[in-house]
Design a protein around this motif. Sequence first.
Motif, PDB file in Angstrom:
ATOM      1  N   TYR A 261       4.471  85.305  -2.449  1.00  0.00           N
ATOM      2  CA  TYR A 261       3.697  86.692  -2.387  1.00  0.00           C
ATOM      3  C   TYR A 261       2.849  86.524  -0.909  1.00  0.00           C
ATOM      4  CZ  TYR A 261      -0.656  89.428  -3.108  1.00  0.00           C
ATOM      5  OH  TYR A 261      -1.582  90.350  -2.806  1.00  0.00           O
ATOM      6  N   PHE A 284       8.148  89.576  -3.053  1.00  0.00           N
ATOM      7  CA  PHE A 284       7.427  90.132  -4.025  1.00  0.00           C
ATOM      8  C   PHE A 284       8.270  90.002  -5.322  1.00  0.00           C
ATOM      9  CE2 PHE A 284       4.971  93.182  -0.906  1.00  0.00           C
ATOM     10  CZ  PHE A 284       4.093  91.908  -0.570  1.00  0.00           C
ATOM     11  N   ALA A 295       1.842  90.068  -7.310  1.00  0.00           N
ATOM     12  CA  ALA A 295       3.298  90.448  -6.644  1.00  0.00           C
ATOM     13  C   ALA A 295       3.696  91.567  -7.427  1.00  0.00           C
ATOM     14  CB  ALA A 295       4.331  89.288  -6.623  1.00  0.00           C
TER      15      ALA A 295
END
Length: 320
Positions: A261, A284, A295
């Motif tokens: 992330y 992500f 995410a």
Amino acid sequence: MRLQSTVAVFALCACALAQAGAGQVSSKFSTLLKKAEAGDVSAQFAAARDYELGQDVEQDYAQALRWYERAADRGEPASQCNLGRMYASGEGVTRDDQTAVKWYLRSAVAKYAPGMTNLGYMYATGRGIARNDEAAVHWYRKAVEMNYVPAMSNLGYMYQHGRGVPQDDAAAVKLFMKAAHHGFAPAIGNLAEMYLHGHGIQQNAGEAIRLFQEAVAKGSKAASNNLGWCYEHGAGVAQNLAEAAKWYRMAAEAGVTEAQYNLGLLYLDGRGVVRNEAEAQAWFSKAAQRGYGPAQDQMTLAGNRQGRHESDISGEIKGP
């Protein structure tokens, strides 16, 4: 950007030594196997361990599982613990958390500290059994009483986050220090986090950086993520976004969701790396697939942006 505290999971109750080459079986292992086949429970555990690690024999998870089961059925607690871990991790067998819990419980009742710790982890995460922080603390504490180092770190985590016990940073620091003294990487990384924020101990960002680096050197991927956070925010070191990206990438490639992330955010904003929205979304996506909420939110936002973009294009090509 996210820092990460860590707990130890699924300790193998053996250490890997020299490995045999493909197809090789040492005379030492042949002797061991004869003892195992004759019913020697200690030899059954040792044979299972060697098959699992590829030590003195070619690695064979199916044979490891077979010999752990033979010894576990006869009440050998280390075999019960390792058998549980194989089921919990899906190593050589279909992952089955409930079966893992069954074997961890047998090992824990036999007063085997790694089994207690792994059972505590299952309670803390709700894997194979209903989540119960008090039960997790109970088993961690029993293992700590036996001076089992990973349990010290995990119990410290529970105190740090007030799970199953009243939140107590000082108690967490004490346990992290005790485990860190034994060179346990997750505890070293968690102690660094306490120094970084001044939780339960006087704030010392420089000491936090030193400890994060030590934890990384000992194999902690979570510490790589946290070191990246320090470089990104100039905490204890001069801010260096390229260096932050380097440490995030190290942890992200090892599967640390927070790092995936964090690295995605750098790519999204072009900070420390060349801006690349596709690369950001790829990271992500990796974190989102593992259930990481922030995410998943970024993926939703990306979808919304794409939807608006497509609507705009559609509007441009409509006829009168």
